[in-house]
Design an enzyme around this catalytic site. Structure first.
Site, mmCIF file in Angstrom:
data_model
loop_
_atom_site.group_PDB
_atom_site.id
_atom_site.type_symbol
_atom_site.label_atom_id
_atom_site.label_comp_id
_atom_site.label_asym_id
_atom_site.label_seq_id
_atom_site.Cartn_x
_atom_site.Cartn_y
_atom_site.Cartn_z
ATOM 1 N N PRO A 25 0.722 -1.229 0.028
ATOM 2 C CA PRO A 25 -0.010 -0.147 -0.050
ATOM 3 C C PRO A 25 0.940 1.207 -0.113
ATOM 4 O O PRO A 25 1.907 1.566 0.734
ATOM 5 C CB PRO A 25 -0.752 -0.240 1.231
ATOM 6 C CG PRO A 25 -1.105 -1.491 1.487
ATOM 7 C CD PRO A 25 0.586 -2.118 0.989
ATOM 8 N N GLU A 26 0.607 2.165 -0.753
ATOM 9 C CA GLU A 26 1.196 3.433 -0.921
ATOM 10 C C GLU A 26 0.333 4.383 -0.283
ATOM 11 O O GLU A 26 -0.596 4.224 0.155
ATOM 12 C CB GLU A 26 1.811 3.642 -2.500
ATOM 13 C CG GLU A 26 2.301 2.701 -2.764
ATOM 14 C CD GLU A 26 3.128 2.762 -4.462
ATOM 15 O OE1 GLU A 26 3.045 3.862 -4.772
ATOM 16 O OE2 GLU A 26 3.336 1.807 -5.318
ATOM 17 N N HIS A 80 -4.655 -14.959 9.882
ATOM 18 C CA HIS A 80 -3.783 -13.687 9.701
ATOM 19 C C HIS A 80 -4.010 -12.461 10.533
ATOM 20 O O HIS A 80 -3.693 -11.384 10.289
ATOM 21 C CB HIS A 80 -3.999 -13.402 8.304
ATOM 22 C CG HIS A 80 -3.553 -14.520 7.220
ATOM 23 N ND1 HIS A 80 -2.477 -15.196 7.240
ATOM 24 C CD2 HIS A 80 -4.155 -15.138 6.256
ATOM 25 C CE1 HIS A 80 -2.424 -16.012 6.184
ATOM 26 N NE2 HIS A 80 -3.369 -16.174 5.862
ATOM 27 N N ARG A 117 1.728 -11.601 5.379
ATOM 28 C CA ARG A 117 3.134 -12.129 5.300
ATOM 29 C C ARG A 117 4.094 -11.561 6.843
ATOM 30 O O ARG A 117 5.146 -11.853 6.965
ATOM 31 C CB ARG A 117 3.747 -11.254 4.152
ATOM 32 C CG ARG A 117 3.349 -11.993 2.759
ATOM 33 C CD ARG A 117 4.018 -11.451 1.656
ATOM 34 N NE ARG A 117 5.173 -11.943 1.533
ATOM 35 C CZ ARG A 117 5.885 -11.668 0.399
ATOM 36 N NH1 ARG A 117 5.697 -11.060 -0.357
ATOM 37 N NH2 ARG A 117 7.210 -12.274 0.438
#
Length: 282
Positions: free
Chosen positions: A2-3, A92, A111
């Protein structure tokens, strides 16, 4: 990862859902996601009220009363969102926040590269990463933007990706804005004309703003504060389109490595400086 547009979208989506609400419980399901003292986190968060939700660079910041700040860096696959009432934490889900009205907020990260931290105001301002962030591309003036690049010998894409130089830009929006401005990503910044730098300034603002309006860009993991995908990926001009035709001239788009990242370029619209012609293709 995400930017700026994706994190901005999350912040804007979360704000009306949790502003003014008190956190009554925190559940730490995976302590490795915390970059802060666990006891401090569990002791000081319950009873805290949300006073603002905002973004700085690629950081999601939830401001709390008593001058404390909950920080999330989403990294590759992180997600902070408000799930439906019946949702249960999955494998997660690493942090769970419960508010006084029953609203729950999940921090999930497939991750586990992302992290969460709790700071007081002096601690946030002195945090080396935060203190070292460059200016915001949507707030900087044209003159200031040009001044960032004209003295630099580094390749212009490397500077765009450097969070200490200018904050919030990642691979997607660097590629898109450089293409719109007609600048090859390997060009040394001090060799880009003032006209092109000004065009880059407006191109970057345009692509970032358009992406925010579209809810960001979604691939595998990014979702907004309510779990919805962004749509800006449907408007990509060059990012991820190696081998496709250039949308401007029909040349075949090529890929190169710049600052360790893949860069999609048009060999006709984005001319490479002759001194750099030996740069290795991907």
């Amino acid at each position: 990862m995400p930017e700026l547009p994706e994190v901005e979208t999350i912040a804007r989506g979360l704000k009306p859902l949790i502003l003014g609400k008190k956190i009554i419980q925190t559940s730490i399901l995976y302590s490795g996601i915390l970059h802060t003292d666990r006891n401090d986190f569990q002791t000081n968060l319950p009873g805290s009220m949300v006073t603002d939700v905002r973004r700085r660079a690629k950081l999601l910041i939830i401001d709390l009363d008593q001058a404390r700040h909950l920080i999330f860096h989403l990294k590759m696959t992180g997600k902070v969102w408000i799930p439906p009432a019946e949702s249960q934490p999955d494998k997660h889900t690493h942090l769970l926040f419960t508010f006084e009205d029953g609203t729950r907020m999940f921090f999930q990260d497939q991750r586990k590269f992302g992290y969460c931290a709790l700071f007081d105001s002096p601690g946030l301002e002195s945090w080396k990463f935060f203190a070292g962030l460059g200016p915001e591309p949507l707030l900087i003036s044209e003159q200031e933007f040009v001044g960032l690049f004209t003295p630099k010998k580094a390749r212009i894409k490397a500077l765009l990706l450097d969070q200490k130089h200018i904050a919030g830009i990642g691979n997607i929006y660097a590629d898109e804005s450089l293409f719109m401005a007609g600048i090859h990503p390997e060009t040394p910044a001090n060799q880009v004309s003032l006209k092109r730098l000004r065009k880059l300034y407006f191109s970057l603002k345009e692509v970032l703003s358009s992406s925010i309006q579209a809810g960001g860009s979604s691939f595998r993991n990014y979702r907004d504060a309510q779990g919805y995908s962004g749509m800006f990926q449907e408007n990509f001009l060059v990012y991820g389109k190696k081998g496709h035709c250039c949308p401007k001239c029909d040349s075949t788009l090529e890929s190169r490595k710049v600052a360790g990242r893949s860069s999609c370029v048009c060999p006709s619209c984005q001319l490479l400086h002759p001194d750099l012609e030996g740069s290795e293709h991907e």
